[in-house]
Design an enzyme around this catalytic site. Sequence first.
Site, PDB file in Angstrom:
ATOM      1  N   ASP A 171       0.859  -1.173   0.000  1.00 64.25           N
ATOM      2  CA  ASP A 171       0.000   0.000   0.000  1.00 64.25           C
ATOM      3  C   ASP A 171       0.910   1.242   0.000  1.00 64.25           C
ATOM      4  O   ASP A 171       2.141   1.142   0.071  1.00 64.25           O
ATOM      5  CB  ASP A 171      -0.985  -0.022   1.175  1.00 64.25           C
ATOM      6  CG  ASP A 171      -2.242   0.790   0.852  1.00 64.25           C
ATOM      7  OD1 ASP A 171      -2.185   1.655  -0.033  1.00 64.25           O
ATOM      8  OD2 ASP A 171      -3.282   0.572   1.505  1.00 64.25           O
TER       9      ASP A 171
HETATM   10  C1  BGC Z   1      -5.175   3.034   0.157  1.00 60.11           C
HETATM   11  C2  BGC Z   1      -5.323   2.014  -0.931  1.00 60.11           C
HETATM   12  C3  BGC Z   1      -5.192   2.655  -2.285  1.00 60.11           C
HETATM   13  C4  BGC Z   1      -3.875   3.388  -2.354  1.00 60.11           C
HETATM   14  C5  BGC Z   1      -3.597   4.018  -3.705  1.00 60.11           C
HETATM   15  C6  BGC Z   1      -3.961   3.914  -0.038  1.00 60.11           C
HETATM   16  O1  BGC Z   1      -3.951   4.978   0.845  1.00 60.11           O
HETATM   17  O2  BGC Z   1      -5.110   2.374   1.397  1.00 60.11           O
HETATM   18  O3  BGC Z   1      -6.567   1.358  -0.807  1.00 60.11           O
HETATM   19  O4  BGC Z   1      -5.305   1.705  -3.299  1.00 60.11           O
HETATM   20  O5  BGC Z   1      -3.864   4.391  -1.363  1.00 60.11           O
HETATM   21  O6  BGC Z   1      -4.379   5.105  -3.948  1.00 60.11           O
END
Ligand code: BGC
Length: 742
Positions: free
Chosen positions: A284
Site C-alpha cells: 500500500d
Molecule cells: C489506500 C489504498 C489505495 C492506495 C492508492 C492507499 O492509501 O489504502 O486502498 O489503493 O492508497 O491510492
Amino acid sequence: MKMIRIIIVTVIFLLAGCAENRTTQDDKEQFVDSLLAEMTLKEKIGQLTLYTSGWTITGPALDSNYRKYITEGRCGNIFNAHTVAYNTELQRLAIEKSRLGIPLLFGYDVIHGHRTIFPIPLAEACSWEPALAKKSAVLAAKEAAASGLNWTFNPVADLSRDPRWGRIAEGSGEDPLLGSLFTAARVKGYQGDNLSDSNTIAACLKHFAVYGAPEAGRDYNTVDLSMRTIREVYFPPYQAAIDAGVSTVMASFNEINGQPATSSTYIEDILRKEWGFDGVLVTDYGAIAELIPHGVATDSAHAGMLALKAGADMDMQSGVYMQSLEGLVKEGKIDESTVNRAVRRVLRLKYDLGLFEDPYRYLDAQTETEVVHSEELMDHALEAGRRSMVLLKNEPYKGKKILPVMNAPARIAVIGPMADNRIDMMGSWHASGDAQMVVTLEEGLKNRFGNADIRTAMGCGFYGNDISGFKEAVRLAEWSDLVILAIGENYVQSGEAASRSDIGLPGAQQQLTETIVKTGKPVVAVLFAGRPLTINWIDEHIPAILYAWQPGTRGGDAVADLLSGEYNPSGKLSVTFPRNVGQIPIYYSTKNSGRPFNPDDKYTSKYLDVPNEPLYPFGYGIGYSEIRYSDLQIDRKVISFGDTLHISVTIENVGEYPTEEVVQLYTRDLVGSVTRPVKELKDFRKVHLEAGEEKTVTFALTADDLRFYDIDMQFVTEPGDFHVMAGPHSAELLTTAFRLER
Ligand code: BGC
C-alpha cells in the site's frame, strides 16, 4: 537490444496466432526470461517501482523526476494517471525513450466506477446480487480501460464488523459468505475471460490481511485476532478472490498479530503457499517506509529488505526499493534471485495484459469518447442504485402509509444537506467520478414527480453547530404537503482515514431533524452515508426511512424511483446497524456465551442501558409488499456425510406490489469441539414474486457446507445436531432440526 526484444515478441505472437491465438505458459516464461536476461539490476528495480502521478486542478502532473525515471527505466509503473491523452504521453516515454521499452502499468482506484459512479460496495452488497456487482465491475473496467488504465486497486475484500471504521464503505459488509461471493464477482467482472482484451483490466485484491478489524475502529490501527476467527471470518473473501484468479494483491497498512502485513509471513505462508497465489503483490501507499514507525525496521534499507524477502514485489510510492535494493544486492544482503522473482511476476502481468504486444492497447481516444458516461454505464448506475438501497421502515402516518408516494402531493420540501448535492452522492473513493454528471435528489424527484412543486433547503451543513438555515427549512416544511429529509454524511466522513467514534448524524443534522419533525408534517427520512449510522431517534419518530447509502451518479433518480414505487425496494442489509457505538463490534453470527441473556437473571450477558439486539439486523430490509414465510421443510431428519439435505420454505407476496425477496438460509451447529455461532448464513436466493404469488424455494446443504476449524485447527465437519433456519433476515427465522451422522 530493443530491436531483438521486439523481434522475439513478434515471433511469439505470430506463433501464438498460428496456434489459434493460444499463447502457452511456456511462451510467456520464455519471453519473460529472455527479457529478464537483458535487464540491468537498476532496470529490474524499476519494474518493482510504482509512483503516483499527481493530479492538479487542471489535470495530471507528473513530477519531472518521474519522467526522468521512466525514461531511465527506473520507474516501470504509474498510478493516478488517467485519460488517453496523458497516459499515451507517459507510455511513449517508456516505450520510445527507455532502453528496453518495457510498457508501463497504469493503476488507479476504480472502486465503484471510474467516471460514472455506482453505489459504494457496501451498498451494492445490500442487493444480495453478486451478478449485479459483476456487471458494475465489467462496466467500470470498460470505462477505466477506455480512459487508459489497465489495473484497478479493487476489490476490497476486507470484512468488517465495525462501522466506526470509515472504510467499511468499500467492502461487502460483515458476512464471510456474502463477502466472498461479491469479492469473487468483482474480480471476474474486472478481469473478464481474457486480461488482454482492451476492455478488461487487472484487479487487485486488498488489503491483505484483516485490514477491516482495527482496534477501536481507528483506521490503520493494530489488528490482533485469534487465528480461528481470522480463518473462519476474515479470510474467506480474500481466498475467494484468489480462487477467482485475481492478478494482484495489495498488502494492508495494519499490523496483524504482531507483524506489519507488508513484511509478514502471511504473504509467503498463506497467500503464496497455502492459496497458491503467484501474481504481483504490491504494497500500500508508502507502506514499506512505514515498517520503521511500526518498529520492525531500523532504517529504510532494512525496511526494503524485510518487504522484498517477505514477498512484496512492488513498492507503491515509498521509493525504498529504488533507493535501497541495488545496495542491498551488492552488499549481499539480498540475493538477486529474490529481485528476479518479483520482476518476473510484474513482467508476466504486463504480458497477460497484452502490453508487450501492443503497449497502446488501452489508449484509443475514440473509444474513450464513446465509452465514458455512455448510456450503458449511466443506465447501470441507475439500476445498481435502485437495487442497493434499503427501506428500513414504512409505518402509517395518521393512519396511512406515506410510501410509496403514488400520487405526488402538490408541494414537496426536500430538506437537508443532501437535498441538492452532487459530490457527496458519489461517496468516498469516487476517484475521478464526475460530479457534474450526478443527478441530485432534487433533480431525481423533479424527473419523477413532474407536476409537483419541489423546493429545497439545506437547513445546515455536515459540520458544526450553525443552525442559521433552520428558519428557512422550517418555513419550507410548513409550506409543504410532504417533507423529504435528505441527511447523512458527506463523502469524506467515511472512507480512508475517516473513522468516527460517534456515528450519529454529523453536524447539526440531528437537531434539524427534530426541528422539522416538530412541524407535524409527514416526513420521510432518506439517509445518505458510507456506514451504518446510529439512528434510533429517527427510527422512533419518523414513519418512513430509506437508507440510500452513497448511491452514485444516478442517485437522485434511484431514490425517486423507490419513493414513488416505480421500483419496489428489495435491498437487505449487508451489515448490522447498532443502536449505539457501545454495542460495537456487533454482528449476527455471534456466539451464545455461557450466560446468554435472560431477562429474569441479572448475571447474564447484557448491557444495563441498551438491549443486546441491534437497531436493524443483518439481512433486514422491507419493500412495499408484505412477504409471508411458512412451511419450512427438510427432506429427512438424519443425514450422513456424502448426503444432500434439501430444505424448502414457502414465501407468499401478500401485498399489492410485485417484489423481489431475498430468502436467507442459516444453520447452527449445536455442539462442537469448539463453540459455534448461533447462526451462520449458508445460502440465499433472490426471488421475484408478483402480487399474490406464492413460491417454494429450495436449498441444498451437504456436510461440506458445515465445515469449520475444529479444536486442532482442521477444517472439518463434526457430526451432531444442527438447526437449519430460513427467513427474511437474520433475526426472523423459521427453524427446524436435523442430525448429521458418520
Ligand atoms: C489506500 C489504498 C489505495 C492506495 C492508492 C492507499 O492509501 O489504502 O486502498 O489503493 O492508497 O491510492
